[in-house]
Write a protein that holds these residues in place. Sequence first.
Motif, PDB file in Angstrom:
ATOM      1  N   THR A  44       0.804  -1.220   0.000  1.00  0.00           N
ATOM      2  CA  THR A  44       0.000   0.000   0.000  1.00  0.00           C
ATOM      3  C   THR A  44       0.838   1.272   0.000  1.00  0.00           C
ATOM      4  N   VAL A  45       2.155   1.158   0.045  1.00  0.00           N
ATOM      5  CA  VAL A  45       3.011   2.333   0.070  1.00  0.00           C
ATOM      6  C   VAL A  45       3.885   2.343  -1.185  1.00  0.00           C
ATOM      7  N   ASP A  46       3.953   3.502  -1.838  1.00  0.00           N
ATOM      8  CA  ASP A  46       4.740   3.645  -3.062  1.00  0.00           C
ATOM      9  C   ASP A  46       6.122   4.233  -2.812  1.00  0.00           C
ATOM     10  N   ALA A  47       6.255   5.084  -1.791  1.00  0.00           N
ATOM     11  CA  ALA A  47       7.487   5.854  -1.656  1.00  0.00           C
ATOM     12  C   ALA A  47       7.869   6.073  -0.194  1.00  0.00           C
ATOM     13  N   LEU A  48       9.147   6.354  -0.004  1.00  0.00           N
ATOM     14  CA  LEU A  48       9.678   6.765   1.297  1.00  0.00           C
ATOM     15  C   LEU A  48      10.536   7.994   1.062  1.00  0.00           C
ATOM     16  N   GLU A  49      10.270   9.048   1.833  1.00  0.00           N
ATOM     17  CA  GLU A  49      10.978  10.317   1.679  1.00  0.00           C
ATOM     18  C   GLU A  49      12.247  10.353   2.520  1.00  0.00           C
ATOM     19  N   TRP A  50      13.277  10.920   1.928  1.00  0.00           N
ATOM     20  CA  TRP A  50      14.509  11.249   2.649  1.00  0.00           C
ATOM     21  C   TRP A  50      14.552  12.766   2.701  1.00  0.00           C
ATOM     22  N   ALA A  91       9.669   3.541  -3.984  1.00  0.00           N
ATOM     23  CA  ALA A  91      10.378   4.602  -4.683  1.00  0.00           C
ATOM     24  C   ALA A  91      11.056   5.536  -3.677  1.00  0.00           C
ATOM     25  N   PRO A  92      12.299   5.924  -3.952  1.00  0.00           N
ATOM     26  CA  PRO A  92      12.937   6.938  -3.129  1.00  0.00           C
ATOM     27  C   PRO A  92      12.491   8.325  -3.569  1.00  0.00           C
ATOM     28  N   VAL A  93      12.106   9.154  -2.620  1.00  0.00           N
ATOM     29  CA  VAL A  93      11.764  10.536  -2.927  1.00  0.00           C
ATOM     30  C   VAL A  93      12.454  11.451  -1.922  1.00  0.00           C
ATOM     31  N   GLY A  94      12.757  12.656  -2.340  1.00  0.00           N
ATOM     32  CA  GLY A  94      13.367  13.643  -1.464  1.00  0.00           C
ATOM     33  C   GLY A  94      12.355  14.714  -1.124  1.00  0.00           C
TER      34      GLY A  94
END
Length: 170
Positions: A45-51, A73-76
């Motif tokens: 259910t999760v597409d991305a994790l923010e740094w 997906a990695p996202v900033g």
Amino acid sequence: TDLFRKARAQGAATGYVHAFGGDTDPLEGGLGGAKAFPVDVALGTVDALEWSAASRGSLVPLFHAWNNDFAVAPVGGEDALANMQDHRPVGIIRTFAHLGGDFSAEAWVRAIRQGHTYLSSGPVVEFRVNGQIPGGSVSLPAAGGEVTIEGEVSTLTPLRKALIYRDGKI
């Protein structure tokens, strides 16, 4: 999880922001505000994790997910901090998404959902591994094999080298 499911049903990309901090594995000291991240990853259910900071703690759960074949997906991202003791320029950690020729909000969301992103606090780069853009998949046989990495930095200077990966070494 329910909110992620509802958002995805409306076409949104979902993810955790400001999830983890520090420089160590969050599992060693508690998961902070993202206790459900491993469950949401396993449920898909999760597409991305923010740094969002120059700490390594946020990246550890992302690497755990990737090492267990979960596509996240990695996202900033950034906060616009108005206090004087913790001032960072807005946009110092950025998300780059491969949109092809479709420069629309829908293409941006699709790129995140498909993992066609990378994050950087440094240069703009374009890269491929065995012809795959970020979010693609590269499989090697158990005995190892060759991996070709191609890239260009923002100066558009080609950096093409063939690297060989064998016995855990490049």
